[in-house]
Scaffold this active site. Structure first.
Site, mmCIF file in Angstrom:
data_model
loop_
_atom_site.group_PDB
_atom_site.id
_atom_site.type_symbol
_atom_site.label_atom_id
_atom_site.label_comp_id
_atom_site.label_asym_id
_atom_site.label_seq_id
_atom_site.Cartn_x
_atom_site.Cartn_y
_atom_site.Cartn_z
ATOM 1 C CD GLU A 106 -2.871 1.348 0.413
ATOM 2 O OE1 GLU A 106 -2.508 1.512 -0.767
ATOM 3 O OE2 GLU A 106 -4.063 1.401 0.783
ATOM 4 C CG ASP A 134 -5.698 9.064 6.085
ATOM 5 O OD1 ASP A 134 -4.919 9.892 6.569
ATOM 6 O OD2 ASP A 134 -6.884 9.325 5.834
ATOM 7 C CE LYS A 145 -1.836 11.270 5.286
ATOM 8 N NZ LYS A 145 -2.737 12.296 4.741
ATOM 9 C CG PHE A 158 -3.804 15.215 0.831
ATOM 10 C CD1 PHE A 158 -4.683 14.235 1.274
ATOM 11 C CD2 PHE A 158 -3.463 15.245 -0.526
ATOM 12 C CE1 PHE A 158 -5.214 13.302 0.394
ATOM 13 C CE2 PHE A 158 -3.990 14.319 -1.405
ATOM 14 C CZ PHE A 158 -4.872 13.351 -0.946
ATOM 15 C CB VAL A 159 2.000 13.472 0.995
ATOM 16 C CG1 VAL A 159 2.509 14.189 2.230
ATOM 17 C CG2 VAL A 159 1.495 12.080 1.363
ATOM 18 C CG ASP A 195 -4.734 10.271 -6.545
ATOM 19 O OD1 ASP A 195 -4.620 9.529 -5.552
ATOM 20 O OD2 ASP A 195 -5.835 10.621 -7.009
#
Ligand code: IMP
Ligand code: MG
Length: 181
Positions: free
Chosen positions: A101, A105, A133, A154-155, A161
């Site tokens: 993965e 999150d 995270k 948010f990366v 994406d």
């Protein structure tokens, strides 16, 4: 640097070091198993990670893909996990499964997927994530292999994406909040 990226969080060199470290751990842990190993790659975000990782694991293995619904076009998750592309077999008896993965999150995706694949009688089901995270967890979940823990930002990049963009950036960067707010 891409104009929508406010800072680079993981450089190409760091990604390379992380995938080497993870691949060495995985190789060590699976080298004495007599069961065939399947890397289950979660589309689409994990493709670059899985591609780099597998080339550093000198063990016999095969790859399969799964796709699950997650963020859609936003940065908030719906809460429900839907399998959009499944493995072509329901019987994983005698296989070691390693789920690959991009990022954990809430934990819902991998908690659900490990439960699902365990239900198909695999010899073992483990998870490997590039990023985690932990501060965002909504369900209890701890990955077996984790490249790097990151803060609640948010990366994008290296497969990750926002609204299907930025996957081709060679590094991982924090998306400027002005893009989604
Ligand atoms: P979880 O089920 O909440 O753990 O969500 C995992 C999925 O959410 C990942 O596979 C990603 O597709 C997506 N996701 C979570 N955080 C980010 C992020 O910072 N950037 C891009 N995608 C993310
Ligand atoms: Mg994903």
């Amino acid at each position: 640097m891409n104009k929508d990226v406010s800072k680079i969080l993981v450089t190409e060199e760091e990604i390379d070091a992380i995938t080497t470290k993870l691949a060495n751990q995985i190789t060590e842990d699976y080298k004495n198993s007599d069961k065939p190993l399947i890397m289950v790659i979660i589309l689409k975000g994990s493709i670059n990670f899985a591609s780099d990782l597998m080339r550093k694991i000198p063990l016999p293995l095969s790859i399969e893909f799964m796709k699950v619904s997650s963020y859609g076009a936003g940065t908030k998750q719906s809460g429900e996990i839907k399998v959009q592309l499944d493995l072509h077999t329901d019987n994983l008896k005698d296989y070691d499964i390693l789920i690959i993965e991009d990022i954990v999150d809430s934990g819902r995706t991998l908690a659900r997927l490990t439960q699902l694949l365990r239900g198909r009688c695999a010899e073992s089901v483990k998870t490997c994530t590039l990023l985690d995270k932990p501060s965002r967890r909504e369900v209890e979940f701890v990955p077996d292999y984790c490249g790097r823990e990151i803060p609640d930002e948010f990366v994008v990049g290296y497969g990750l994406d926002y609204a299907e963009k930025y996957r081709n950036l060679p590094y991982i960067g924090v998306l400027d909040p002005k893009v989604y707010s």
